[in-house]
Design an enzyme around this catalytic site. Sequence first.
Site, PDB file in Angstrom:
ATOM      1  CG  HIS A 136     -15.314   5.488 -20.287  1.00  0.00           C
ATOM      2  ND1 HIS A 136     -15.246   4.190 -19.826  1.00  0.00           N
ATOM      3  CD2 HIS A 136     -14.447   5.557 -21.318  1.00  0.00           C
ATOM      4  CE1 HIS A 136     -14.364   3.521 -20.540  1.00  0.00           C
ATOM      5  NE2 HIS A 136     -13.861   4.317 -21.465  1.00  0.00           N
TER       6      HIS A 136
ATOM      7  CG  ASP B  85     -11.329  -0.292 -27.625  1.00  0.00           C
ATOM      8  OD1 ASP B  85     -12.178   0.611 -27.499  1.00  0.00           O
ATOM      9  OD2 ASP B  85     -10.153  -0.175 -27.229  1.00  0.00           O
TER      10      ASP B  85
ATOM     11  CD  GLU C  51     -16.250   4.465 -24.224  1.00  0.00           C
ATOM     12  OE1 GLU C  51     -15.388   5.316 -24.495  1.00  0.00           O
ATOM     13  OE2 GLU C  51     -16.006   3.249 -24.200  1.00  0.00           O
TER      14      GLU C  51
ATOM     15  NE  ARG D 244      -6.291   4.207 -28.257  1.00  0.00           N
ATOM     16  CZ  ARG D 244      -7.284   3.563 -27.612  1.00  0.00           C
ATOM     17  NH1 ARG D 244      -8.552   3.784 -27.931  1.00  0.00           N
ATOM     18  NH2 ARG D 244      -7.013   2.712 -26.641  1.00  0.00           N
TER      19      ARG D 244
ATOM     20  CG  HIS E  24     -10.751   8.211 -22.673  1.00  0.00           C
ATOM     21  ND1 HIS E  24     -11.601   8.256 -23.744  1.00  0.00           N
ATOM     22  CD2 HIS E  24     -10.754   6.909 -22.255  1.00  0.00           C
ATOM     23  CE1 HIS E  24     -12.101   7.048 -23.980  1.00  0.00           C
ATOM     24  NE2 HIS E  24     -11.601   6.211 -23.096  1.00  0.00           N
TER      25      HIS E  24
HETATM   26  C1  BGC Z   1     -11.200   2.895 -25.152  1.00  0.00           C
HETATM   27  C2  BGC Z   1     -10.283   1.745 -24.817  1.00  0.00           C
HETATM   28  C3  BGC Z   1      -9.653   2.039 -23.500  1.00  0.00           C
HETATM   29  C4  BGC Z   1     -10.734   2.230 -22.479  1.00  0.00           C
HETATM   30  C5  BGC Z   1     -10.173   2.602 -21.151  1.00  0.00           C
HETATM   31  C6  BGC Z   1     -12.253   2.984 -24.091  1.00  0.00           C
HETATM   32  O1  BGC Z   1     -13.097   4.050 -24.356  1.00  0.00           O
HETATM   33  O2  BGC Z   1     -11.783   2.764 -26.433  1.00  0.00           O
HETATM   34  O3  BGC Z   1      -9.328   1.574 -25.807  1.00  0.00           O
HETATM   35  O4  BGC Z   1      -8.786   1.005 -23.110  1.00  0.00           O
HETATM   36  O5  BGC Z   1     -11.622   3.232 -22.872  1.00  0.00           O
HETATM   37  O6  BGC Z   1     -11.140   2.637 -20.177  1.00  0.00           O
END
Ligand code: BGC
Length: 377
Positions: free
Chosen positions: A205, A276, A339, A106, A131
Site C-alpha cells: 500500500h 478509489d 495496489e 473491504r 485492509h
Molecule cells: C482504500 C481506501 C482507503 C485507503 C486507506 C485504500 O486502499 O481503497 O478506501 O481509504 O486505502 O489508506
Amino acid sequence: MNRFNFLAFLLVPVLSISANLQGKNSEPVVKEVLGDHNGSEVSLFTLTNKSGNVLKLTNYGARICRIDVPDKNGVRDNVTMGSETLETIIKGDAFGGAIVGRYANRIANAKFTLDGIEYNLPVNNRPNTLHGGRNGWFSKVWKAEILNNSKVPAVKFSYVSPDLEEGFPGTVTIEVIYSWTDKNEIIIDYFATTDKRTVLSVTNHAYFNLHGAGKGYIFDHILKLNASTFTPFNAVKIPTGEIRSVKGTPFDFTVPHPIGDKIGETYDSVVVDGYDHNFVLDNKGKVNATVYDPVSGRIMEVLTDQPAIQFFSGNGMMWKKAAGTGSNAVKTRSGFALETQHFPDSPNHPGFPSTILNPGEKFKSRTIYRFSVRKDK
Ligand code: BGC
C-alpha cells in the site's frame, strides 16, 4: 616477515571479501535498529543498488519507507510517502507502504461464510472490514532476514498469523521478499501457506508522488491503466458485483491522461470525488499501469500477476513527515496508490475470481514497481 609484508598479508583477505561483496551487490544491505515495539525489534534496512539508488524498508508492517530515484536531470529524490524513525513509522499512516493482509480492501459487513461457517471480522470502516482489520498485517512486527546470497540487495520478511487472527480462519505463514534491482525495480514476491481453508488477498500500500514526496499534488501525473473494466461499488464502497466497461466513463485510463482531468465530473449521478476503485486488469503479468510525471520526467510502471489494481488517488490522505506534530503535513491527493490485488469483497461474491487458499497449496505472487525517466520532454 617484515612489517610491510605482514600488513599486506592481513589486508589481502579483507580486500578480497569486500571485492566479492561488490561483485554481488554494490553495497550490502545495511540494517539499523530503530528501537523496540511491544518487545520486538524494529529496524530500518537500506538497500543500495549498483546505480547508487536507495530503497529503505522496515519490518514494522514489512513496509517501504523510502525510494530514492533520479529525475530526468539525474537528481535523486524520495518518491514514496513513508517514515524512517520508530515514532513516525508507528504513528504515521497505518497502511502507507505496508503489506496489507489478510484481505486487502473491504469485506462487506465484516463477515463472510466459508464451508458453511460464518466468520466475523472486526469493523474498522463502518460497516465493513478494511485492509485485514484493526490489527492487520500492516501493524505487526515481522521477522526480517537479509538475503546475502541474492544477486541484488534483498530482504525477506515473514510472519505467522495465528488461526482466527482478526477473525480469519487458519494459521497462515506469509513471506514477502523485496528485491531492489540495478534497473530500479522493486520486485515484491509473496508466498503463503495455510493449515485450514481460508481467504487471502495481499498487497503493498505504498503512496507515490513522482515530483518527490511532499512536493505538491499528483493531479498532473499521467496515468495509463491497462484495464477495460472496473467494479462499481455501493455507498460504502462494496462492489455491486457488476464488472462494467470503462468506455465513456471517468474511469477510462486505457488512453493515458492526467489523474486530475476528470475528478469532480458527475458520473452515474455521483460526483467522482477522486479515485478509489478496483480496476480489472486486461493482461496479467505485463505492464499493467504506467504513471508519468511530465515535470520530473520520472516514470513508474506496475507489473503484476494479480487480477486487479486498486487505484486510490489519496482522497483525504494526510501525510506528516513528523507524525504527531502536524509539521510538514501535506494534504489530500498529494500521493496515489496502485495496489495490486484480488477484487474487494470476493469472499462474498462467488462470481469474482476465487481468493480461497487451501491447506497444501502454496500461494505465490509477484508485483514489480519499476522506475525510469523520459528525457525527451
Ligand atoms: C482504500 C481506501 C482507503 C485507503 C486507506 C485504500 O486502499 O481503497 O478506501 O481509504 O486505502 O489508506
